[in-house]
Design a protein around this motif. Sequence first.
Motif, PDB file in Angstrom:
ATOM      1  N   ARG A 264       0.832  -1.202   0.000  1.00  0.00           N
ATOM      2  CA  ARG A 264       0.000   0.000   0.000  1.00  0.00           C
ATOM      3  C   ARG A 264       0.874   1.262   0.000  1.00  0.00           C
ATOM      4  O   ARG A 264       0.611   2.220  -0.713  1.00  0.00           O
ATOM      5  CB  ARG A 264      -0.907   0.009   1.237  1.00  0.00           C
ATOM      6  CG  ARG A 264      -1.981   1.093   1.203  1.00  0.00           C
ATOM      7  CD  ARG A 264      -2.690   1.162   2.539  1.00  0.00           C
ATOM      8  NE  ARG A 264      -3.392  -0.052   2.865  1.00  0.00           N
ATOM      9  CZ  ARG A 264      -4.644  -0.325   2.492  1.00  0.00           C
ATOM     10  NH1 ARG A 264      -5.310   0.540   1.751  1.00  0.00           N
ATOM     11  NH2 ARG A 264      -5.210  -1.457   2.841  1.00  0.00           N
TER      12      ARG A 264
ATOM     13  N   TYR B 266      -4.703  -8.258  -3.649  1.00  0.00           N
ATOM     14  CA  TYR B 266      -4.606  -7.033  -2.845  1.00  0.00           C
ATOM     15  C   TYR B 266      -5.489  -5.960  -3.478  1.00  0.00           C
ATOM     16  O   TYR B 266      -5.022  -5.123  -4.246  1.00  0.00           O
ATOM     17  CB  TYR B 266      -3.144  -6.565  -2.749  1.00  0.00           C
ATOM     18  CG  TYR B 266      -2.246  -7.583  -2.103  1.00  0.00           C
ATOM     19  CD1 TYR B 266      -2.216  -7.729  -0.717  1.00  0.00           C
ATOM     20  CD2 TYR B 266      -1.441  -8.427  -2.870  1.00  0.00           C
ATOM     21  CE1 TYR B 266      -1.417  -8.690  -0.111  1.00  0.00           C
ATOM     22  CE2 TYR B 266      -0.631  -9.395  -2.273  1.00  0.00           C
ATOM     23  CZ  TYR B 266      -0.626  -9.517  -0.896  1.00  0.00           C
ATOM     24  OH  TYR B 266       0.161 -10.462  -0.301  1.00  0.00           O
TER      25      TYR B 266
ATOM     26  N   TYR C 124      -6.794  -3.309  -2.557  1.00  0.00           N
ATOM     27  CA  TYR C 124      -6.493  -1.889  -2.329  1.00  0.00           C
ATOM     28  C   TYR C 124      -5.533  -1.308  -3.377  1.00  0.00           C
ATOM     29  O   TYR C 124      -5.378  -0.094  -3.489  1.00  0.00           O
ATOM     30  CB  TYR C 124      -5.936  -1.668  -0.919  1.00  0.00           C
ATOM     31  CG  TYR C 124      -4.656  -2.418  -0.608  1.00  0.00           C
ATOM     32  CD1 TYR C 124      -3.421  -1.973  -1.064  1.00  0.00           C
ATOM     33  CD2 TYR C 124      -4.689  -3.583   0.164  1.00  0.00           C
ATOM     34  CE1 TYR C 124      -2.253  -2.659  -0.766  1.00  0.00           C
ATOM     35  CE2 TYR C 124      -3.522  -4.274   0.462  1.00  0.00           C
ATOM     36  CZ  TYR C 124      -2.310  -3.808  -0.003  1.00  0.00           C
ATOM     37  OH  TYR C 124      -1.145  -4.477   0.272  1.00  0.00           O
TER      38      TYR C 124
END
Length: 427
Positions: free
Chosen positions: A70, A130, A132
């Motif tokens: 992230r 993932y 995000y």
Amino acid sequence: MRTTLRNFMNKHQKPVLTGQRFKTRKRDEKEKFEPTVFRDTLIQGLNEAGDDLEAVAKFLDSTGSRLDYRRYADTLFDILVAGSMLAPGGTRIDDGDKTKMTNHCVFSANEDHETIRNYAQVFNKLIRRYKYLEKAFEDEMKKLLLFLKAFSEAEQTKLAMLSGILLGNGTLPANILTSLFTDSLVKEGIAASFAVKLFKAWMAEKDANSVTSSLRKANLDKRLLELFPVNRQSVDHFAQYFTDAGLKELSDFLRVQQSLGTRKELQKELQERLSQECPIKEVVLYVKEEMKRNDLPETAVIGLLWTCIMNAVEWNKKEELVAEQALKHLKQYAPLLAVFSSQGQSELILLQKVQEYCYDNIHFMKAFQKIVVLFYKADVLSEEAILKWYKEAHVAKGKSVFLDQMKKFVEWLQNAEEESESEGEEN
């Protein structure tokens, strides 16, 4: 008693802590931003995975729980696409140091659709795992398109193929293409060249309808001409360029879009002129000029005229009065319709428009036959067109009602035609 208590408190006051340091709780510590450490770990893992993209995907999957994807999304995607971290503008950071780069990336892959599709699968798996990263990847691709000038022609081609494949499978949204409208990319011809390669890859994944539908949803269908410099932003230039590149479907799509846009503008202007009761001669002149300027056929104009003429009036709600009102109004504009119904196909389109209008507006249901007869007498419609409509060219809306209305008039036309033929034979 109180004095004794005060003396006790004074003797046993809590000590004041000065100059002492407290341990900070771990969650309050600000973690250092170390993209180079992230890069080194990632590149080492990619190099160890080698050319096996399945191994690369597994490495990326397992490493995400250890590395902060992230936080370092930019670095992650820079390396997966270009093999190293990118500086603003697209140049490689530490380009000379091979230990800071990897060849297991899109830019070092073979330039063929199947290979790039396999790389696209790596991105698909990573983003599915993932979630995000979805927005970060979209932003990364927009950034990479802005950096196109810094990449070689081969790298541009591979990036175009990757973008097209990812657009085709839905991993990327079509709005990433807005980066291509940057002035410098447009002026140097990079935008158009890149777009052609991207659309080819996209259409290899999906059909043309799917591509054009995505462009519409992103409101990019009307911006395609902006891929070219201002002096070349014409439909003809676009059509030639894309047709030569083997993308005739997109050329045809743009022509249709342009035509629809032109028709909307024409309808808006016509509506205004009719509402202001402009002389018919002026309206005829205006429409003819627009047809010539925009290469519009008569068949495209006749339907617009009918719609505008019918929208120019506030119709009576009573069925017994609306027919009389309609005939009076249409008699006034019959000469205008006659000018633009000189072809058989135009006459049929007008007849179908009248049929649909009378069906959609229930007060006009009984007025259909009267309107057709008026147009016949005013030389807007020929007997050939009316007979063809009656036999085969009518639409489904209200078919039985309108055919029944027209039955006697059609019989009269057929008898008149037979009489004129027999008179001709006698002469």
